[in-house]
Scaffold this active site. Sequence first.
Site, PDB file in Angstrom:
ATOM      1  N   PRO A 138       0.794  -1.241   0.000  1.00  0.00           N
ATOM      2  CA  PRO A 138       0.000   0.000   0.000  1.00  0.00           C
ATOM      3  C   PRO A 138       0.823   1.286   0.000  1.00  0.00           C
ATOM      4  O   PRO A 138       0.261   2.368  -0.208  1.00  0.00           O
ATOM      5  CB  PRO A 138      -0.831  -0.077   1.294  1.00  0.00           C
ATOM      6  N   GLU A 139       2.120   1.212   0.238  1.00  0.00           N
ATOM      7  CA  GLU A 139       2.916   2.448   0.310  1.00  0.00           C
ATOM      8  C   GLU A 139       3.027   3.107  -1.057  1.00  0.00           C
ATOM      9  O   GLU A 139       3.192   2.443  -2.068  1.00  0.00           O
ATOM     10  CB  GLU A 139       4.314   2.171   0.872  1.00  0.00           C
TER      11      GLU A 139
ATOM     12  N   ARG B  10      -3.167  17.742  -2.029  1.00  0.00           N
ATOM     13  CA  ARG B  10      -3.356  16.295  -1.895  1.00  0.00           C
ATOM     14  C   ARG B  10      -4.788  16.067  -1.450  1.00  0.00           C
ATOM     15  O   ARG B  10      -5.221  16.637  -0.443  1.00  0.00           O
ATOM     16  CB  ARG B  10      -2.335  15.784  -0.881  1.00  0.00           C
TER      17      ARG B  10
ATOM     18  N   PHE C  89       4.520  13.501  -0.895  1.00  0.00           N
ATOM     19  CA  PHE C  89       4.574  14.109  -2.229  1.00  0.00           C
ATOM     20  C   PHE C  89       5.043  15.568  -2.102  1.00  0.00           C
ATOM     21  O   PHE C  89       5.908  16.016  -2.850  1.00  0.00           O
ATOM     22  CB  PHE C  89       3.177  14.050  -2.861  1.00  0.00           C
TER      23      PHE C  89
HETATM   24  N1  LIG Z   1       0.152  13.692 -10.775  1.00  0.00           N
HETATM   25  C1  LIG Z   1      -0.078  13.843  -9.476  1.00  0.00           C
HETATM   26  N2  LIG Z   1      -0.241  12.756  -8.701  1.00  0.00           N
HETATM   27  C2  LIG Z   1      -0.433  12.944  -7.389  1.00  0.00           C
HETATM   28  C3  LIG Z   1      -0.505  14.226  -6.817  1.00  0.00           C
HETATM   29  N3  LIG Z   1      -0.714  14.081  -5.503  1.00  0.00           N
HETATM   30  C4  LIG Z   1      -0.768  12.777  -5.265  1.00  0.00           C
HETATM   31  N4  LIG Z   1      -0.607  12.070  -6.405  1.00  0.00           N
HETATM   32  C5  LIG Z   1      -0.601  10.605  -6.567  1.00  0.00           C
HETATM   33  O1  LIG Z   1      -0.822  10.028  -5.309  1.00  0.00           O
HETATM   34  C6  LIG Z   1       0.379   9.472  -4.814  1.00  0.00           C
HETATM   35  C7  LIG Z   1       0.599  10.014  -3.431  1.00  0.00           C
HETATM   36  O2  LIG Z   1       1.016   9.013  -2.657  1.00  0.00           O
HETATM   37  P1  LIG Z   1       2.410   9.050  -1.909  1.00  0.00           P
HETATM   38  O3  LIG Z   1       3.467   9.082  -2.926  1.00  0.00           O
HETATM   39  O4  LIG Z   1       2.322   7.962  -0.915  1.00  0.00           O
HETATM   40  O5  LIG Z   1       2.460  10.399  -1.095  1.00  0.00           O
HETATM   41  P2  LIG Z   1       1.414  10.848   0.018  1.00  0.00           P
HETATM   42  O6  LIG Z   1       0.252   9.902  -0.003  1.00  0.00           O
HETATM   43  O7  LIG Z   1       1.143  12.270  -0.256  1.00  0.00           O
HETATM   44  O8  LIG Z   1       2.178  10.709   1.378  1.00  0.00           O
HETATM   45  P3  LIG Z   1       2.144   9.485   2.458  1.00  0.00           P
HETATM   46  O9  LIG Z   1       1.105   8.513   2.051  1.00  0.00           O
HETATM   47  O10 LIG Z   1       1.877  10.150   3.748  1.00  0.00           O
HETATM   48  O11 LIG Z   1       3.495   8.883   2.400  1.00  0.00           O
HETATM   49  C8  LIG Z   1       1.489   9.892  -5.734  1.00  0.00           C
HETATM   50  O12 LIG Z   1       2.491   8.943  -5.847  1.00  0.00           O
HETATM   51  C9  LIG Z   1       0.759  10.117  -7.027  1.00  0.00           C
HETATM   52  O13 LIG Z   1       0.597   8.911  -7.716  1.00  0.00           O
HETATM   53  C10 LIG Z   1      -0.346  15.353  -7.677  1.00  0.00           C
HETATM   54  O14 LIG Z   1      -0.377  16.499  -7.269  1.00  0.00           O
HETATM   55  N5  LIG Z   1      -0.138  15.099  -8.974  1.00  0.00           N
HETATM   56 MG   LIG Z   2       0.504   7.669   0.415  1.00  0.00          MG
END
Ligand SMILES: Nc1nc2c(ncn2[C@@H]2O[C@H](COP(=O)(O)OP(=O)(O)OP(=O)(O)O)[C@@H](O)[C@H]2O)c(=O)[nH]1
Ligand SMILES: [Mg+2]
Length: 436
Positions: free
Chosen positions: A61-62, A301, A396
């Site tokens: 899930p990460e 996000r 992100f």
């Molecule tokens: N293109 C794009 N994809 C995004 C954006 N925000 C999130 N995503 C997608 O959603 C994923 C976010 O998951 P993570 O990479 O785990 O980062 P996070 O969920 O913000 O952080 P944690 O789960 O707390 O580690 C990214 O890898 C992208 O695939 C964005 O602004 N643009």
């Molecule tokens: Mg995440």
Amino acid sequence: MAAPRLPGLPPPPLLVLIALAAAAQPPHQAAFRAGHGAASLPAAAAAAPRRRYLLYDVNPPEGFNLRRDVYIRVASLIKTLLKHEAWVLVLPPWGRLYHWQSPDIHQIRIPWFEFFDVPSLSKNIPVIEYEEFLAESGGPFIDQVYVLQSYAEGWKDGTWEEKIDERPCIDQLMYSTDKHKYYRGWFWGYEETRGMNVACLSVQGSASVIAPLLLNISARSVMLDRAENLLHDHYGGKDYWNTRRSMVFAKHLRVVGDMFRTNFLNSTDEKDRTQYSEDWTKMKVKLGTAIGGPYLGAHLRRKDFIWGHRNDVPSIQGAVETIRSLLKLHKLQRVFIATDAVAKETEELKRLLPEMVRFEPNWEELELYKDGGIAIIDQWICAHARYFIGTSVSTFSFRIHEEREILGFDPKTTYNRFCGDEESTCEQPTHWKIVY
Ligand SMILES: Nc1nc2c(ncn2[C@@H]2O[C@H](COP(=O)(O)OP(=O)(O)OP(=O)(O)O)[C@@H](O)[C@H]2O)c(=O)[nH]1
Ligand SMILES: [Mg+2]
């Protein structure tokens, strides 16, 4: 089986240093030095000094950006191992990520070069792609798989100590034996890959806590599954930053982002005073040098964060209000928005903020760059904005902070986040300075 502590390890023997030097050379050179005519051995075998392979995977899930953090932890383990033996890190193919939901495009077994500049990674630690491992090591076999887990009993007496022990598996094992007694599992979507041995290791500590154990066993290829259980050797230290700086985005993605900056945001490296070198080891930009393009960069996000971080993530309306006041404050006309919002939310965003700019790939671009590549392009554009605001505790957003730190932005323009609509304290992100 408590592993000995690191400081007790002997210094690297000379032979190992020679092997290391050979491993650091381009394969063909190493083969010649070893006294083989390149034609007398199969290319892959000739290319392979007796180096050992470290592979790893992360809890399914990460997301992409936490995985990038785990890479940094494993890289420091490799650095520790390299003090004693020739090891190479096998880059775990990307794929089957929860957030990569674009339909109809192939998103497994993605090599690292699609997202990152592999020669840049190699300037930090020796790395190879998984397919190179297959060719070089003689087939889809991994000698030893360790599934990392915590200790069933938790911390003893509430005191923290670094330790590692082979223990019964706590969770159901995600590997099963086939009729030849080989272990089968996900293995990044490479079905033919087999593990020869699987065991569980309870671990508590930083990545290098496992080094003595790895140096003590004979398995030539070792995979650490659930590698996120390892912590950073030294978060924010020099090693951390060297590895982070080596994680240069693939050039083709940077080029797409740069073209978008030029065409839609009036932003170029010259105008923005961006000092950029293709060689990350040559980059050391004084903070405040880069001024960024004439736009606000915002990472919003959404998806699981809306309910997962209910208090510190704003409503769309709340976010738009913040954006409007920042535009005014910084005398900017344009805002670039990176978001994972669903269509309904982006429509609302567009209605409330008609002047916003987004990178919206067509199907061909999506197929070419994939969800991971589009995320990188979004991050690259945000990293070049005059002012950036991200989402609370999103990795992100964190990766954008680091990118801006590398580019030399004034921290005031980087470590900002949206506040929840009802949030009173709204603590802002921490400034992590690069250690060169
Ligand atoms: N293109 C794009 N994809 C995004 C954006 N925000 C999130 N995503 C997608 O959603 C994923 C976010 O998951 P993570 O990479 O785990 O980062 P996070 O969920 O913000 O952080 P944690 O789960 O707390 O580690 C990214 O890898 C992208 O695939 C964005 O602004 N643009
Ligand atoms: Mg995440």
